[in-house]
Design a protein around this motif. Sequence first.
Motif, PDB file in Angstrom:
ATOM      1  N   VAL A   4      39.597 -17.723  27.068  1.00  0.00           N
ATOM      2  CA  VAL A   4      39.059 -16.573  26.350  1.00  0.00           C
ATOM      3  C   VAL A   4      39.849 -15.337  26.789  1.00  0.00           C
ATOM      4  CG1 VAL A   4      37.043 -15.123  25.995  1.00  0.00           C
ATOM      5  CG2 VAL A   4      36.776 -17.614  26.190  1.00  0.00           C
ATOM      6  N   CYS A  23      37.795  -9.395  21.952  1.00  0.00           N
ATOM      7  CA  CYS A  23      37.705 -10.742  22.504  1.00  0.00           C
ATOM      8  C   CYS A  23      38.308 -11.743  21.531  1.00  0.00           C
ATOM      9  CB  CYS A  23      36.248 -11.104  22.765  1.00  0.00           C
ATOM     10  SG  CYS A  23      35.994 -12.804  23.332  1.00  0.00           S
ATOM     11  N   PRO A  25      38.242 -15.761  21.249  1.00  0.00           N
ATOM     12  CA  PRO A  25      37.652 -16.960  21.858  1.00  0.00           C
ATOM     13  C   PRO A  25      38.651 -18.112  21.898  1.00  0.00           C
ATOM     14  CG  PRO A  25      36.950 -16.748  19.586  1.00  0.00           C
ATOM     15  CD  PRO A  25      37.751 -15.508  19.901  1.00  0.00           C
ATOM     16  N   LEU A  32      30.152 -17.533  20.215  1.00  0.00           N
ATOM     17  CA  LEU A  32      30.748 -16.452  21.000  1.00  0.00           C
ATOM     18  C   LEU A  32      29.630 -15.576  21.532  1.00  0.00           C
ATOM     19  CD1 LEU A  32      33.936 -14.457  20.464  1.00  0.00           C
ATOM     20  CD2 LEU A  32      31.790 -13.176  20.741  1.00  0.00           C
ATOM     21  N   CYS A  92      33.114 -11.613  27.632  1.00  0.00           N
ATOM     22  CA  CYS A  92      33.017 -12.406  26.424  1.00  0.00           C
ATOM     23  C   CYS A  92      33.107 -13.872  26.843  1.00  0.00           C
ATOM     24  CB  CYS A  92      34.159 -12.043  25.479  1.00  0.00           C
ATOM     25  SG  CYS A  92      34.225 -13.003  23.966  1.00  0.00           S
ATOM     26  N   SER A  94      32.918 -18.114  25.129  1.00  0.00           N
ATOM     27  CA  SER A  94      32.835 -18.934  23.934  1.00  0.00           C
ATOM     28  C   SER A  94      32.500 -20.368  24.307  1.00  0.00           C
ATOM     29  CB  SER A  94      34.143 -18.875  23.129  1.00  0.00           C
ATOM     30  OG  SER A  94      35.198 -19.548  23.793  1.00  0.00           O
ATOM     31  N   GLN A 106      29.879 -22.765  28.485  1.00  0.00           N
ATOM     32  CA  GLN A 106      30.540 -21.545  28.038  1.00  0.00           C
ATOM     33  C   GLN A 106      31.769 -21.286  28.903  1.00  0.00           C
ATOM     34  OE1 GLN A 106      27.869 -18.218  27.827  1.00  0.00           O
ATOM     35  NE2 GLN A 106      26.360 -19.371  26.657  1.00  0.00           N
TER      36      GLN A 106
END
Lengths: 117, 113
Positions: A4, A23, A25, A32, A92, A94, A106
């Motif tokens: 990311v 951001c 991803p 996200l 951030c 994803s 994540q």
Amino acid sequence: DAGVIQSPRHEVTEMGQEVTLRCKPISGHNSLFWYRQTMMRGLELLIYFNNNVPIDDSGMPEDRFSAKMPNASFSTLKIQPSEPRDSAVYFCASSLASGTGGNQPQHFGDGTRLSIL
Amino acid sequence: GDSVTQMEGPVTLSEEACLTINCTYTATGYPSLFWYVQYPGEGLQLLLKATKADDKGSNKGFEATYRKETTSFHLEKGSVQVSDSAVYFCALSPNQAGTALIFGKGTTLSVSS
């Protein structure tokens, strides 16, 4: 593989200015997440998207915050106008949400350290 | 609602000491459980995971076992190193596609030589 990617890594600006965090991803991920981390409040979920659609924005502090995801490879978090209390590290993340139920882990970016003077 | 509770830090240990960071959860259904680690100045990284009861996740000498009967997922390491100094987060993923993780507040570990 690229992880990311967040930009900028650091942002210092004066209160009242507009701030835009970006951001990218991981390719192929369909969820996200935007988080904010401070010493006082820890890690807070601000908003998350599935397939580019905002699902839950209940963590967005107030109307000064907005987030968009115009396509699967890009998202922005905007603060306008910014205030000193918005100073924090913004992350951030994803992931791939499985259609059969359950979620993959994540993956987090390195964050944007935001300072509002 | 679903929640995660982990022991408050900071935890301060000497090198080669044993580590346990407690994590308990409240959830409906059968969540997946994770431990993340955050090194200074970096984002969170997945350390290990378990997706069903009695699963043991392990990585870099760390282990955690998904205990449904005690709703726990304690993180353990037999011999810590200075490089393990970081913040550790326990997290829960509801068994529902497209939902966000629920994180504990994090536990800071400091290991001295």
